[in-house]
Write a protein that holds these residues in place. Structure first.
Motif, mmCIF file in Angstrom:
data_model
loop_
_atom_site.group_PDB
_atom_site.id
_atom_site.type_symbol
_atom_site.label_atom_id
_atom_site.label_comp_id
_atom_site.label_asym_id
_atom_site.label_seq_id
_atom_site.Cartn_x
_atom_site.Cartn_y
_atom_site.Cartn_z
ATOM 1 N N SER A 326 -28.208 -18.897 -10.039
ATOM 2 C CA SER A 326 -29.150 -18.011 -10.710
ATOM 3 C C SER A 326 -30.453 -18.719 -11.055
ATOM 4 N N VAL A 327 -30.352 -19.855 -11.736
ATOM 5 C CA VAL A 327 -31.564 -20.556 -12.164
ATOM 6 C C VAL A 327 -32.283 -21.173 -10.978
ATOM 7 N N ASN A 328 -31.534 -21.659 -10.013
ATOM 8 C CA ASN A 328 -32.169 -22.363 -8.905
ATOM 9 C C ASN A 328 -33.005 -21.431 -8.039
ATOM 10 N N VAL A 329 -32.480 -20.249 -7.774
ATOM 11 C CA VAL A 329 -33.228 -19.304 -6.957
ATOM 12 C C VAL A 329 -34.441 -18.790 -7.711
ATOM 13 N N ALA A 330 -34.237 -18.385 -8.961
ATOM 14 C CA ALA A 330 -35.331 -17.791 -9.735
ATOM 15 C C ALA A 330 -36.398 -18.807 -10.119
ATOM 16 N N ALA A 331 -35.979 -19.983 -10.574
ATOM 17 C CA ALA A 331 -36.936 -20.947 -11.110
ATOM 18 C C ALA A 331 -37.468 -21.919 -10.074
ATOM 19 N N ASN A 332 -36.650 -22.258 -9.076
ATOM 20 C CA ASN A 332 -37.017 -23.370 -8.203
ATOM 21 C C ASN A 332 -37.165 -23.013 -6.728
ATOM 22 N N VAL A 333 -37.004 -21.754 -6.385
ATOM 23 C CA VAL A 333 -37.251 -21.323 -5.010
ATOM 24 C C VAL A 333 -38.402 -20.329 -4.947
ATOM 25 N N VAL A 334 -38.444 -19.401 -5.900
ATOM 26 C CA VAL A 334 -39.512 -18.396 -5.908
ATOM 27 C C VAL A 334 -40.881 -19.065 -5.902
ATOM 28 N N SER A 335 -41.076 -20.062 -6.768
ATOM 29 C CA SER A 335 -42.383 -20.703 -6.874
ATOM 30 C C SER A 335 -42.797 -21.451 -5.613
ATOM 31 N N PRO A 336 -41.993 -22.425 -5.121
ATOM 32 C CA PRO A 336 -42.446 -23.129 -3.918
ATOM 33 C C PRO A 336 -42.552 -22.210 -2.709
ATOM 34 N N ALA A 337 -41.763 -21.134 -2.687
ATOM 35 C CA ALA A 337 -41.867 -20.187 -1.580
ATOM 36 C C ALA A 337 -43.265 -19.567 -1.554
ATOM 37 N N TYR A 338 -43.728 -19.077 -2.707
ATOM 38 C CA TYR A 338 -45.081 -18.517 -2.772
ATOM 39 C C TYR A 338 -46.136 -19.596 -2.515
ATOM 40 N N ASP A 339 -45.863 -20.807 -3.005
ATOM 41 C CA ASP A 339 -46.826 -21.892 -2.830
ATOM 42 C C ASP A 339 -47.002 -22.236 -1.353
ATOM 43 N N LEU A 340 -45.899 -22.299 -0.611
ATOM 44 C CA LEU A 340 -45.973 -22.623 0.813
ATOM 45 C C LEU A 340 -46.585 -21.474 1.614
ATOM 46 N N VAL A 341 -46.292 -20.240 1.192
ATOM 47 C CA VAL A 341 -46.931 -19.084 1.839
ATOM 48 C C VAL A 341 -48.436 -19.152 1.649
ATOM 49 N N ASN A 342 -48.857 -19.583 0.457
ATOM 50 C CA ASN A 342 -50.283 -19.723 0.175
ATOM 51 C C ASN A 342 -50.940 -20.754 1.095
ATOM 52 N N LEU A 343 -50.215 -21.812 1.424
ATOM 53 C CA LEU A 343 -50.767 -22.854 2.289
ATOM 54 C C LEU A 343 -50.800 -22.430 3.749
ATOM 55 N N LEU A 344 -49.780 -21.673 4.178
ATOM 56 C CA LEU A 344 -49.679 -21.269 5.592
ATOM 57 C C LEU A 344 -49.410 -19.768 5.687
ATOM 58 N N PRO A 345 -50.356 -18.948 5.250
ATOM 59 C CA PRO A 345 -50.107 -17.501 5.214
ATOM 60 C C PRO A 345 -49.903 -16.867 6.582
ATOM 61 N N LYS A 346 -50.415 -17.499 7.645
ATOM 62 C CA LYS A 346 -50.260 -16.935 8.982
ATOM 63 C C LYS A 346 -48.869 -17.190 9.556
ATOM 64 N N LYS A 347 -48.180 -18.226 9.063
ATOM 65 C CA LYS A 347 -46.918 -18.638 9.670
ATOM 66 C C LYS A 347 -45.694 -18.378 8.798
ATOM 67 N N LEU A 348 -45.890 -18.286 7.475
ATOM 68 C CA LEU A 348 -44.741 -18.178 6.591
ATOM 69 C C LEU A 348 -44.763 -16.876 5.791
ATOM 70 N N ASN A 349 -43.550 -16.370 5.501
ATOM 71 C CA ASN A 349 -43.397 -15.323 4.509
ATOM 72 C C ASN A 349 -42.479 -15.872 3.419
ATOM 73 N N PHE A 350 -42.125 -15.040 2.439
ATOM 74 C CA PHE A 350 -41.344 -15.519 1.293
ATOM 75 C C PHE A 350 -40.010 -16.131 1.730
ATOM 76 N N VAL A 351 -39.290 -15.437 2.596
ATOM 77 C CA VAL A 351 -37.958 -15.901 2.995
ATOM 78 C C VAL A 351 -38.037 -17.210 3.773
ATOM 79 N N LYS A 352 -38.917 -17.289 4.761
ATOM 80 C CA LYS A 352 -39.044 -18.512 5.554
ATOM 81 C C LYS A 352 -39.455 -19.691 4.673
ATOM 82 N N ALA A 353 -40.409 -19.476 3.778
ATOM 83 C CA ALA A 353 -40.882 -20.556 2.904
ATOM 84 C C ALA A 353 -39.782 -21.007 1.949
ATOM 85 N N GLY A 354 -38.973 -20.056 1.463
ATOM 86 C CA GLY A 354 -37.869 -20.419 0.583
ATOM 87 C C GLY A 354 -36.846 -21.294 1.290
#
Length: 491
Positions: A326-354
């Motif tokens: 519960s904590v790992n997905v909500a606290a520690n995957v959601v954030s880096p997933a969005y962060d990586l999508v921000n860096l590579l918006p053409k190649k990544l979406n939320f699931v792939k970045a997570g």
């Protein structure tokens, strides 16, 4: 029309380097998180093995139960205030942290805090995943004869049984991540309450073991006056550091809120409320272990194994496993997933970045250094010190410089008011450097060592003040309408 009501269909010059569906403002009809969702998300995040061990380890540092509870309460008051302040913009505009931070740092400069935040979140994922895998291993040890014998075979510094448990736990994370944010929301609805049931059972055991509540609260502190205040400061900073990552990316959650009231009320119930209750349970249980076993046991898996009862171990470990997921997905995957999508918006979406995030996390190898109370608080202090300045700059930008008004269109173009100097805001970068220097000066200058115990507070304070002063030096006007003048003068 209010800026908060702007729609992505009205955005001009959508730059594919700055925009995709995961980074776009959440549509009004999709902002469906109520106060109940925020409460249960926080309940799921707070009720986890590392949070339990952190609260319980305060007794291991020499505090009494009352001192430990006071420390937890102070830290959570600080946390909820910071969460509220940084969560408002997400709820107002429906934007995630990697987009909002562009307003202060510029669209290129934002990559610095985003990468730091992603790095810390992935680090935390590794720590939580390792802690949770111990619960998986405990269950398998009961179900599979000869499981413990696999420990004689070593894989990158740990026994084969531990390695298998870790891989299985990693796969469970991947399953949840692959279903996106909606799966996160519904998973949290029942994950948090399940852990409360386990905690209440262990509290009942502690009270029974001590023949009442009285003896649990009579354990004396081993810390003198001055010594206590030093440990208190380190502990408060460490406890804040536990959630310093979420202070930054709380907009990733509040962007789905139905209203400001929902996120404020939900977080108030979920963070200080359940966090304090959970910490109280932790210190009571840990106090019970001192009476029962003559030493504090703050590792819940180790405690469950003391009962020598397969059913208790399986049910308890399953609850801990769910809590950590519960904590790992909500606290520690959601954030880096969005962060990586921000860096590579053409190649990544939320699931792939997570999924990328949880693969990278393996390289932190927490099994080589985890399981030490002093180490936990030293790491938490460093994390808080690194992220505090960014929080201070974001809060200062939204409330002081922008007067709570952002232009949504400008977030997705390289020629807007958040362009600054070729995408970099020198004021934010200088403020970040000042904040980091304040956070870590006590670590590098022995004469100022005491300052390191307040690393997060110094970081957020110096980051806030220096950013405001630097932006004022560029222009005396802090309204949104004058940012064009700020941009041209910086350029």
């Amino acid at each position: 029309m209010s800026k908060a009501m702007e729609d992505t269909s009205n955005l001009i010059e959508l730059d594919p380097d700055l925009y995709n569906e995961d980074l776009a403002p959440v549509a009004k009809e999709k902002r469906n998180w109520s106060w109940i969702n925020f409460s249960t998300v926080w309940m799921g995040m707070v009720h986890n093995i590392v949070a339990y061990e952190t609260a319980g380890s305060l007794l291991g540092l020499g505090m009494s139960v009352w001192q430990a509870l006071g420390t937890v309460i102070v830290a959570n008051i600080v946390l909820i205030m910071a969460m509220w302040l940084n969560g408002v913009a997400g709820a107002k505009y429906g934007l995630p942290f990697p987009v909002l931070v562009r307003a202060a740092f510029g669209y290129k400069g934002a990559h610095i805090p985003v990468l730091v935040r992603a790095f810390v979140a992935i680090f935390w994922f590794a720590v939580q995943a390792y802690a949770g895998s111990k619960a998986v291993g405990a269950v398998l040890g009961v179900l599979i004869p000869g499981w413990a014998s696999l420990a004689s075979y070593h894989v990158i510094g740990m026994g084969l049984n531990d390695a298998i448990a870790l891989v299985l736990f990693w796969v469970l994370h991947a399953y949840i991540i692959s279903h996106g944010m909606e799966r996160v929301k519904f998973f949290e609805l029942w994950a948090g309450p399940l852990v409360i049931i386990l905690g209440l059972g262990l509290v009942a055991w502690a009270i029974y073991t001590a023949d009442g509540m009285g003896p649990l609260f009579q354990e004396k502190s081993t810390l003198s006056g001055a010594e206590f205040w030093k440990v208190f400061a380190i502990s408060v900073t460490g406890l804040v550091g536990t959630w310093a990552t979420l202070i930054l990316n709380i907009p990733d959650f509040t962007r789905f809120s139905r209203s400001q009231k929902d996120q404020v009320v939900g977080q108030a119930i979920g963070l200080p409320g359940t966090a304090i209750i959970f910490s109280l349970m932790s210190v009571i249980i840990t106090s019970g272990t001192i009476i029962a076993f003559g030493r504090p046991i703050w590792d819940p898996v180790e405690l469950l194994q003391q009962f020598d009862n397969p059913l208790v171990l399986i049910l308890g470990a399953f609850s801990l496993l769910i809590a950590t997921l519960s904590v790992n997905v909500a606290a520690n995957v959601v954030s880096p997933a969005y962060d990586l999508v921000n860096l590579l918006p053409k190649k990544l979406n939320f699931v792939k970045a997570g999924l990328v995030s949880i693969v990278v996390a393996i390289f932190f190898m927490p099994w080589l250094w985890f399981d030490n109370a002093g180490t936990i608080f030293n790491i938490l202090g460093a994390i808080g010190g690194a992220l505090g300045p960014v929080a201070g700059i974001m809060i200062a930008d939204f409330y002081i410089v922008r007067r709570r008004e952002y232009s949504i269109s400008a977030f997705y173009t390289k020629r807007g008011i958040y362009t600054y100097k070729n995408g970099w805001n020198p004021a934010a970068l200088i403020a970040l450097a000042i904040g980091l220097a304040a956070s870590f000066i006590g670590l590098v200058v022995p004469a100022l060592e005491v300052l390191y115990t307040y690393s997060w507070f110094l970081g957020i304070g110096f980051g806030f003040v220096s950013y405001v002063l630097l932006m004022r030096s560029v222009s005396q006007s802090m309204s949104e309408s004058s940012v064009d003048n700020i941009t041209s003068s910086v350029q």
